[in-house]
Design an enzyme around this catalytic site. Sequence first.
Site, PDB file in Angstrom:
ATOM      1  N   LYS A   1       0.311  -0.943  -0.186  1.00 39.88           N
ATOM      2  CA  LYS A   1       0.285  -0.283   0.128  1.00 39.88           C
ATOM      3  C   LYS A   1       1.004   1.483  -0.107  1.00 39.88           C
ATOM      4  O   LYS A   1       0.407   2.279  -0.960  1.00 39.88           O
ATOM      5  CB  LYS A   1      -0.932   0.187   1.354  1.00 39.88           C
ATOM      6  CG  LYS A   1      -2.041  -1.109   1.285  1.00 39.88           C
ATOM      7  CD  LYS A   1      -3.186  -0.773   1.806  1.00 39.88           C
ATOM      8  CE  LYS A   1      -4.094  -1.858   1.806  1.00 39.88           C
ATOM      9  NZ  LYS A   1      -5.135  -1.029   3.124  1.00 39.88           N
TER      10      LYS A   1
ATOM     11  N   LEU B   1       2.772   4.347  22.611  1.00 36.36           N
ATOM     12  CA  LEU B   1       1.832   6.008  22.970  1.00 36.36           C
ATOM     13  C   LEU B   1       2.503   6.633  21.965  1.00 36.36           C
ATOM     14  O   LEU B   1       2.160   7.250  21.902  1.00 36.36           O
ATOM     15  CB  LEU B   1       2.178   6.436  24.308  1.00 36.36           C
ATOM     16  CG  LEU B   1       0.639   5.449  25.302  1.00 36.36           C
ATOM     17  CD1 LEU B   1       1.591   6.480  26.538  1.00 36.36           C
ATOM     18  CD2 LEU B   1      -0.755   5.184  25.418  1.00 36.36           C
TER      19      LEU B   1
END
Length: 280
Positions: A66, A154
């Site tokens: 992709k 995170l």
Amino acid sequence: MKKLYGVIGNPIGHSMSPDIHNASLKDLGLDGHYHAFKVEENDLEDAVKGIRALGVQGINVTVPHKVSIMDYLDHIDESAKVLGAVNTVRREGDKLVGYNTDGEGFVKSLMKVLDKPISELSFLMIGAGGAARAIFTTIVRNTPKKFDICNRTLEKAKRLTEATPSFHNKEVLSIKEAEERLEQYDVIIHTTSVGMYPNVDDVPLSLQRAASSAVVCDIVYNPIQTALLKEASQKGLKTLDGVGMFVEQAALSFQLWTGQEPNIEKMRSIVIGKLGGTEC
């Protein structure tokens, strides 16, 4: 002469794209054929040359190509530039142009289960990968009240929020923090592979504190009803399975290539039949 379409990726053997696209071509009386092509990473450049030489009209692009396919196309549409990934290629004259229908495909499926506009809703998304990026950037264009992201890493989630500097009502959370605040969210979207076959009993987080009016979405479609969606259903929450996004993004690709709209419900029925499942 038949027009040729297809999907490239690796692995590709279990792709359901040929089933839904060939059925749609036949339904609409279009003289074409859609084929799955296994393409290794180091063969991608040659594959694109082959697409050009054979006059292929349209290609879907899946893992692992992709991002890398962007280097071999003549033009990248804004939809794909923003995401940094292409899932659809269309021949335009002698040019190959890259698009991305993932985010819009998800939003189209989501709108079918919402009873309020996106601008009035607060979102929580679990995950920060390619699908998450497509969904986040597309929904944020509709200015939701809030859109938080939780992820095991995170830093990866923080990088994703930075992709939309003009949207400020967003926060990066740990899984634990998200679980503690769950009642704040109208829509909960799971975008990772947790709960995908064969690990069908896994859940990304607990829905214990989810609001009674929340909509729970899972982009995993094998199984159709993941452990997360089962938990949501048991709590009486509205759910959205991953078949919706898969079918809607495929339909958008089909429209880009042919200018015609396929039968979405028939596409969905084919996918559910192939998976041996039933509606949630």
